[in-house]
Design an enzyme around this catalytic site. Structure first.
Site, mmCIF file in Angstrom:
data_model
loop_
_atom_site.group_PDB
_atom_site.id
_atom_site.type_symbol
_atom_site.label_atom_id
_atom_site.label_comp_id
_atom_site.label_asym_id
_atom_site.label_seq_id
_atom_site.Cartn_x
_atom_site.Cartn_y
_atom_site.Cartn_z
ATOM 1 C CD GLU A 309 -2.795 -0.733 2.649
ATOM 2 O OE1 GLU A 309 -2.664 0.347 3.278
ATOM 3 O OE2 GLU A 309 -3.546 -1.639 3.032
ATOM 4 C CD GLU A 363 -12.174 1.875 0.536
ATOM 5 O OE1 GLU A 363 -12.698 0.869 1.039
ATOM 6 O OE2 GLU A 363 -10.942 2.059 0.475
ATOM 7 C CE LYS A 366 -10.458 2.788 5.079
ATOM 8 N NZ LYS A 366 -9.081 2.772 4.570
ATOM 9 C CD GLU A 372 -7.673 5.685 7.390
ATOM 10 O OE1 GLU A 372 -7.985 4.828 6.538
ATOM 11 O OE2 GLU A 372 -6.562 5.713 7.921
#
Length: 433
Positions: A309, A363, A366, A372
């Site tokens: 990542e 997203e 999250k 995030e």
């Protein structure tokens, strides 16, 4: 940390000089040129064949590669508004992103990837680690349910066992991790998949005691108790060491002392490692070489480091310095260009870096700080979040700031084939004169 989360040899029937050489077609072609009885016209004929072999390489059957090229993406789905998996496959193929990593084994995703030609890494989440460690049969059942029925139509090329387990908050998972990995590997062996599916577990930077300068990086002593048997096993089966490397997180932790240009791959003085005299002009390379240094200090000098990542948030809380669309665009464009060039690091210049970008989408579900929910290259509707050379499912009003990598790739194609033609001409002239 964002998200808890063969090459076939072709032979041919030959006669004359080829039969005497007794080698595969390519070698026979080259050795033909040294046979004294070959006429000048014959040489020209074989040179034409050599040119065709060089300029138009075979694309025959190949063994499954866990990570071809150097660029991949994490397809996270903690959201209630992102496109369906079949639309995601369309997006990935249009963007020419071949390598994809998910955080579970959702069957809707596995079904959507059937016949796509995309390489998919699936995951055994942290909550299953203890169960897999205690019961080898559990890994067999999981493979029977989530892997075996989908092969080969869905190109499952990797399995992650847990994510950021060592150094994480749930210390009860550290001890069973290595046994869980071994049991999954034994399951792969039962299905004769151990040479087709790569097995690994990603680590966060929390496993390191220090990372500056890169050469001083070592594993934490309390982590090493569990890390050593894991690395022993991965060395035995040939798995790389995967690390989640985020210059963004390092920068927001100390924005007063870290040059943001150093974190973003922008021009900057860089740093010189006092122990190796190696110069680093970006933090991403320094983080990778820090992982290499930790592995070397632990006795694993030949293990490859890959990035599971990395990314940059396009928005965040007021306390998250540097989280902006401009910085996210700059980081991800420069990173993509850097990975496309297949360069190594200052410590390992001959070993090209491979990395999965975090993440495909913003997203919205999250938990945690605002950043995030803003790591996506694409918005929930499939439009690009910012322009780094990709096209979304829908047209976007985002301005075009950068040269498309397609143009860079086209330039690379021209250079490759121009070099091939020039080489062939030189060989031809040498033989006919």
């Amino acid at each position: 940390m964002p998200r808890p989360g063969t090459e076939a040899t072709t032979t041919t029937t030959t006669s004359g000089c080829e039969a005497d050489c007794g080698v595969p077609a390519m070698k026979a072609t080259l050795m033909m040129m040294s046979c004294r009885s070959r006429s000048r016209s014959g040489r020209a004929h074989w040179m034409l064949l050599l040119f065709c072999l060089l300029a138009f390489p075979s694309h025959g059957p190949r063994a499954v590669e866990a990570f071809p090229g150097g660029y991949g993406i994490n397809y996270g789905r903690i959201a209630n508004n992102i496109p369906s998996p079949d639309k995601v496959v369309q997006l990935l193929r249009a963007s020419k992103i071949r390598n994809v990593k998910i955080y579970d084994s959702d069957h809707s995703v596995l079904d959507a990837f059937k016949g796509s030609g995309l390489n998919l890494v699936i995951a055994i989440p942290n909550e299953l680690v203890k169960d897999f460690a205690a019961n080898e049969s559990r890994s067999i059942d999981w493979l029977n349910e989530n892997v075996q029925p989908y092969l080969p139509q869905t190109r499952i090329v990797g399995i992650t066992v847990g994510n950021e387990v060592l150094g994480g908050q749930d210390t009860s998972l550290a001890e069973p991790l290595v046994q869980a990995v071994k049991n999954v590997y034994n399951g792969l062996k039962k299905f004769h998949l151990q040479d087709k599916i790569e097995l690994f577990t990603p680590h966060s930077e929390a496993v390191f005691a220090t990372s500056y300068p890169p050469s001083a990086c070592v594993f934490k002593e309390d982590v090493m108790v569990y890390m050593k048997p894991l690395l022993d096993f991965f060395q035995q089966i040939g798995s790389p060491f995967y690390v989640n490397a985020y210059p963004f997180l390092a920068y927001i932790s100390d924005p007063e002392h870290i040059d943001i240009n150093y974190a973003l791959f922008k021009p900057n003085p860089g740093i010189v490692d006092p122990n190796t005299s190696l110069h680093y002009d970006n933090m991403f390379d320094a983080q990778i070489d820090a992982a290499y240094a930790a592995l070397q200090a632990a006795g694993y000098r030949d293990m490859e480091v890959r990035v599971a990542e990395t990314g940059w948030a396009s928005s965040g809380d007021q306390t998250e310095a540097g989280a902006s669309v401009e910085n996210a665009r700059t980081y991800n464009f420069n990173l993509r260009k850097r990975l496309f060039l297949r360069k190594g690091t200052p410590l390992k210049p001959k070993r090209p870096v491979k990395a999965y970008i975090f993440a495909l989408f913003n997203e919205n579900s999250k938990p945690g700080p605002s950043s995030e929910r803003h790591y996506g290259l694409f918005n929930a509707d499939g439009r690009i979040a910012y322009d780094i050379g990709y096209e979304g499912l829908l047209p976007s009003s985002a301005p075009s700031y950068f040269l498309s990598l397609r143009k860079i790739q086209a330039g690379g194609w021209i250079v490759h084939y121009s070099a091939t033609v020039i080489l062939s001409v030189f060989i031809f002239l040498a033989l006919v004169t």
